[in-house]
Scaffold this active site. Structure first.
Site, PDB file in Angstrom:
ATOM      1  N   ALA A  92      -3.479   7.533  -5.571  1.00  0.00           N
ATOM      2  CA  ALA A  92      -2.074   7.120  -5.590  1.00  0.00           C
ATOM      3  C   ALA A  92      -2.067   5.637  -5.949  1.00  0.00           C
ATOM      4  O   ALA A  92      -2.057   4.764  -5.084  1.00  0.00           O
ATOM      5  CB  ALA A  92      -1.447   7.363  -4.233  1.00  0.00           C
ATOM      6  N   ALA A 146       0.859  -1.212   0.000  1.00  0.00           N
ATOM      7  CA  ALA A 146       0.000   0.000   0.000  1.00  0.00           C
ATOM      8  C   ALA A 146       0.880   1.241   0.000  1.00  0.00           C
ATOM      9  O   ALA A 146       2.100   1.149  -0.120  1.00  0.00           O
ATOM     10  CB  ALA A 146      -0.900  -0.020   1.227  1.00  0.00           C
ATOM     11  N   ASN A 147       0.276   2.405   0.093  1.00  0.00           N
ATOM     12  CA  ASN A 147       1.037   3.654   0.256  1.00  0.00           C
ATOM     13  C   ASN A 147       0.279   4.534   1.253  1.00  0.00           C
ATOM     14  O   ASN A 147      -0.780   4.166   1.753  1.00  0.00           O
ATOM     15  CB  ASN A 147       1.255   4.356  -1.089  1.00  0.00           C
ATOM     16  N   ARG A 148       0.855   5.725   1.506  1.00  0.00           N
ATOM     17  CA  ARG A 148       0.331   6.543   2.602  1.00  0.00           C
ATOM     18  C   ARG A 148      -0.862   7.432   2.223  1.00  0.00           C
ATOM     19  O   ARG A 148      -1.310   8.242   3.019  1.00  0.00           O
ATOM     20  CB  ARG A 148       1.436   7.468   3.136  1.00  0.00           C
ATOM     21  N   SER A 149      -1.363   7.333   0.987  1.00  0.00           N
ATOM     22  CA  SER A 149      -2.458   8.216   0.579  1.00  0.00           C
ATOM     23  C   SER A 149      -3.693   8.028   1.482  1.00  0.00           C
ATOM     24  O   SER A 149      -4.099   6.903   1.773  1.00  0.00           O
ATOM     25  CB  SER A 149      -2.845   7.907  -0.874  1.00  0.00           C
TER      26      SER A 149
END
Ligand SMILES: Cc1cc2nc3c(=O)[nH]c(=O)nc-3n(C[C@H](O)[C@H](O)[C@H](O)COP(=O)(O)O)c2cc1C
Length: 427
Positions: free
Chosen positions: A299, A233-236
């Site tokens: 993102a 995942a990412n921090r969006s």
């Protein structure tokens, strides 16, 4: 260069029945206010002008009054005006107070709550939404005092449109400080009023400059599974994308929000399609076509795991960690930008950590977008709390022949400005 506008005279009734109190303060851009009055009136607004003493050094009350077809108010201590309308009524007898141009001086007075003339007294006495179109020399705009004032005012709920990058009329200097173009200000007025007034009446469809337009917005991260319990995942957070979907809906657009996994509430008046992966997001976006507007904010993970394990990958004592073989995800922005049913306006967000603007410009061409909104998400980008996952953003809006750097703003404000820009572009 400010973001170019397609000068359009369409949507003639978008401000029908609204009353704008226009305060003109003493900047060289005051000459543009004459055109602004014309544009506001062409859309049905009643414009009641107030001029500071400084403004009268640049344009005459005669010209302003003639274009507004209304009396121009200039004096606080005027016996006739005070008996006739009164400064408190002036401050309240309107739907919106617009200050264009807004000088460094008037912003400083507002931030301090000073009331030494009619304009500043109205600005303190009003209970209506206030929108500023600042215009000043780039050094004045970037001065820490002006930056502090701007932050204070934004925190007080004052709206801003511009300034943009450009050449200063009097000094020829280039930089941020040029007043937004009249059509961009009109779009911001429409956006601000759409926010404070109901966008739909019982039994009728939504109204606003984007009514009848369909928009697709993507938001949030994607989760790319490794096995049934783990994912990449990412921090969006989805805050920016959700705010844009809400802002477009407030302007009357019929919005489909394709959202990755987020913890945010669904924006009002928006159809939300929830997805997990980039492939699901691409499919949901294509299923939502045709549309007039696509704003790709999510993102999206560049890669996914090539072979997702059917069961939880076990950790065995003494064994090396399992290798993760990645494969490329679909490029949703590029797919939409080159699609046979390409929306009229395609906007992509680009999160960069290096050479933000250069990379944004390269993406614009490669992805077939009309605008790339580039944001520097590096740790040193200067945005308090970080852009990804945070509540504020600092973006540069790159068009095919334009580039505009916006100051650090709340993500809701970025959304409002972008929605206004989209409305202006679509006329
Ligand atoms: C030729 C000239 C151009 C000016 N242009 C600007 C401007 O664009 N923005 C600004 O903030 N002040 C500008 N100023 C300074 C303002 O006029 C000055 O600060 C004035 O006190 C503003 O008063 P007001 O805010 O009450 O209108 C300019 C002054 C001169 C002489």
């Amino acid at each position: 260069m400010p973001v170019s506008q397609s000068p359009s005279e369409t949507s003639p009734d978008s401000l029908s029945g609204t009353r704008v109190l226009l305060i003109i303060s003493g900047g060289i851009a005051a000459y543009k206010s004459l055109d602004l009055i014309r544009r506001l009136r062409a859309r049905g607004a009643r414009v009641r002008p107030v001029m500071t003493a400084g403004a009268q050094a640049f344009v005459t009350p005669l010209a302003v009054g003639a274009l507004a077809a209304d009396k121009v108010f200039t004096e606080l201590f005027s016996r006739e005006d005070e008996q006739d309308v009164g400064h408190i009524r002036l401050a309240r007898d309107c739907d919106l107070v617009l200050v264009a141009p807004a000088t460094a001086n008037i912003m400083a007075k507002m931030a301090q709550g000073l009331t030494d003339d009619l304009a500043s007294t109205i600005l303190l006495a009003t209970d209506r939404p206030v929108l500023l179109a600042p215009a000043m020399n780039p050094k004045m705009w970037s001065h820490p005092a002006t930056r502090r004032n701007r932050e204070t005012l934004a925190g007080d709920g004052i709206g801003f449109v511009g300034p943009g990058l450009g050449e200063m009329a009097e000094s020829g200097e280039r930089g941020e400080g040029r007043m937004a173009e009249p059509l961009e200000i009109v779009a911001a007025v429409e956006a601000r009023l759409a926010k404070t007034q109901p966008t739909s009446l019982p039994g009728s469809g939504p109204t606003g400059p984007l009514s009848g337009r369909r928009a697709i917005v993507t938001s949030g991260p994607t989760h790319e599974p490794i096995d049934p319990v783990r994912y990449i995942a990412n921090r969006s957070s989805g805050r920016q994308g959700h705010a844009i979907a809400a802002a477009l809906a407030r302007l009357g657009a019929e919005v489909t929000l394709v959202s990755g996994p987020v913890t945010l509430a669904d924006p009002k008046g928006v159809t939300v399609v929830r997805v997990q992966t980039a492939v699901e997001m691409r499919d949901a976006v294509l299923a939502a076509l045709p549309a007039d507007i696509a704003v790709m904010v999510a993102a999206v993970a560049d890669w996914r795991v090539a072979d997702v394990a059917g069961g939880k990958i076990k950790k065995a004592p003494g064994e090396d960690p399992p290798p993760l073989q990645l494969t490329e995800n679909p490029d949703i922005l590029k797919t939409v930008g080159h699609h046979a049913q390409r929306p009229r306006l395609v906007v992509g967000f680009a999160a960069e950590t290096d050479d933000t603007v250069d990379n944004g410009r390269l993406k614009l061409a490669r992805k077939g977008a009309d605008f790339i909104v580039a944001n520097d998400v590096s740790a040193g980008s200067g945005v308090a709390g970080g852009v990804m996952g945070g509540t504020r953003n600092r973006v540069t809006v790159i068009g095919r022949d334009s580039e505009e750097s916006w100051p650090e703003l709340d993500k809701g404000m970025v959304a409002e400005r972008l929605a206004a820009l989209i409305a202006a572009r679509l006329g």
